[in-house]
Scaffold this motif. Structure first.
Motif, short mmCIF file in Angstrom:
data_model
loop_
_atom_site.label_atom_id
_atom_site.label_comp_id
_atom_site.label_asym_id
_atom_site.label_seq_id
_atom_site.Cartn_x
_atom_site.Cartn_y
_atom_site.Cartn_z
N ASP A 10 0.51 20.89 13.01
CA ASP A 10 -0.36 20.57 14.02
C ASP A 10 -1.02 19.20 14.11
OD1 ASP A 10 -2.44 20.37 15.92
OD2 ASP A 10 -3.24 22.23 15.71
N ALA A 11 -0.87 18.14 14.83
CA ALA A 11 -1.35 17.18 14.99
C ALA A 11 -2.82 16.91 14.80
CB ALA A 11 -0.79 16.07 16.29
N GLN A 12 -3.51 17.86 15.41
CA GLN A 12 -5.04 18.00 15.24
C GLN A 12 -5.62 18.70 14.20
OE1 GLN A 12 -6.25 15.99 17.50
NE2 GLN A 12 -4.28 15.86 18.22
N GLN A 13 -4.73 18.80 13.09
CA GLN A 13 -5.24 19.57 11.88
C GLN A 13 -6.14 19.04 10.88
OE1 GLN A 13 -1.76 20.01 9.51
NE2 GLN A 13 -1.51 22.07 9.84
N GLY B 246 5.46 20.18 13.91
CA GLY B 246 6.03 21.47 14.50
C GLY B 246 6.21 22.60 13.39
N SER B 247 6.21 23.60 13.78
CA SER B 247 6.22 24.69 12.88
C SER B 247 7.38 24.67 11.77
CB SER B 247 6.41 26.28 13.57
OG SER B 247 6.66 27.26 12.82
N GLY B 248 7.38 25.39 10.70
CA GLY B 248 8.39 25.39 9.88
C GLY B 248 9.32 26.72 9.75
N ARG B 249 8.66 27.80 10.99
CA ARG B 249 9.46 29.02 11.16
C ARG B 249 10.99 28.57 11.42
NH1 ARG B 249 6.82 33.41 10.61
NH2 ARG B 249 4.37 33.34 10.40
N ASP B 250 11.13 27.56 12.24
CA ASP B 250 12.59 27.16 12.90
C ASP B 250 12.47 25.78 13.32
OD1 ASP B 250 11.47 26.73 15.49
OD2 ASP B 250 11.38 28.79 15.83
N ASN C 156 7.52 19.06 -0.49
CA ASN C 156 7.40 20.43 -1.21
C ASN C 156 8.69 21.30 -0.07
OD1 ASN C 156 5.54 20.97 -3.26
ND2 ASN C 156 4.07 20.42 -1.62
N GLN C 157 9.23 22.37 -0.71
CA GLN C 157 10.31 23.01 0.36
C GLN C 157 9.52 23.46 1.19
OE1 GLN C 157 12.03 25.91 -2.72
NE2 GLN C 157 11.31 27.48 -1.37
N ASP C 158 8.63 23.84 1.46
CA ASP C 158 7.81 24.61 2.47
C ASP C 158 7.87 23.40 3.91
OD1 ASP C 158 5.65 23.02 1.76
OD2 ASP C 158 4.48 24.58 2.24
N ARG C 159 8.02 22.07 3.49
CA ARG C 159 8.06 21.21 4.42
C ARG C 159 9.33 21.00 5.25
NH1 ARG C 159 3.56 21.00 6.25
NH2 ARG C 159 3.67 23.23 4.96
#
Length: 258
Positions: free
Chosen positions: A18-21, A48-52, A78-81
């Motif tokens: 989220d750009a506003q995080q 963007g989301s890391g789900r897809d 990290n791999q979650d990126r």
């Protein structure tokens, strides 16, 4: 496929959801600094989301570079990126292995599935990342429900061109026009209303003129029909039709469509 003589480079990749995080920090700027310091010659960044990868044009560009044999090493914080989705992450790591692309994180760990230990470590960490993401989604849904019950604007996502406005405590109190995507959103609305483009023609115009912010034909239809574009808050949604069903009668924030 590119020839074996194609120039290969070290590519850095990161994303935020989220750009506003964080209103007072620049997480993507920090990520780019760290990736270049780690040796990345080219850096790709997404919001963007890391789900897809549906909303991550730079990640799709990264995949193309890997397929074209233009990447020697991929560096990520990290791999979650890369993904918060175990199945998608393993598929991408397998693709990199096939193309002989080494994946490293900023802690010096290599992401690989060639060895039993490497595959176990990558899979377990990804499963934990996915679990944390699912827990966060559940928490967000609870908080949104509570906010709606108290009469606060509560949308987990807002249409392209708008942004969440937070108070000093970090709570969303309204919506506003995003300074980056707002002008593009107004241009798209002008194409549709002033040039009388069809929704399909608008979809193709967006792909041509705004290649880094593309959406699907279906998303264009949803976006144009959102009451939020008129500056009115909306709450409940018909999941089957993806239509917002409870809409404020009065405008409460700046509108993109007047």
């Amino acid at each position: 496929m590119a020839s074996n003589g194609a120039c290969q480079v070290k590519v850095g990749y990161s994303r935020i959801s989220d750009a506003q995080q964080q209103a007072t920090t620049d997480p993507l700027g920090s990520a780019e600094h760290e990736l270049r310091k780690a040796g990345a010659e080219k850096v790709l960044l997404d919001i963007g989301s890391g789900r897809d990868d549906s909303a991550r044009p730079q990640f799709r560009k990264l995949r193309e570079l890997v397929l074209d044999n233009r990447v020697s090493t991929l560096i990520c914080p990290n791999q979650d990126r890369l993904f918060r989705n175990t199945e998608e992450l393993l598929k991408f790591v397998q693709l990199c292995a096939m193309q002989k692309v080494q994946i490293q994180d900023l802690n010096g760990r290599e992401l690989e599935i060639k060895t039993a230990d490497g595959k176990l470590m990558t899979t377990v960490i990804s499963a934990l990342d996915t679990h944390r993401s699912d827990l966060y989604s559940e928490k967000v849904r609870r908080h949104l429900k509570a906010a709606r019950e108290q009469g606060f604007p509560a949308r987990s996502k807002v249409p392209f061109g708008l942004m969440k406005v937070r108070n000093e405590a970090g709570r969303v109190v309204s919506l506003g026009i995003d300074p980056v995507t707002g002008p593009m959103a107004r241009e798209r609305i002008d194409w549709f209303l002033k040039e009388n483009l069809s929704q399909t023609a608008l979809f193709h115009r967006i792909r041509e003129r705004h290649p880094d912010h593309t959406v699907s034909d279906r998303q264009v239809r949803r976006w144009l029909s959102s009451p939020l574009l008129t500056g009115r808050l909306a709450w409940k949604q018909d999941a089957a039709k993806s239509v917002l069903t409870e809409v404020a009668s009065e405008q409460s924030f700046p509108a993109l469509i007047t």
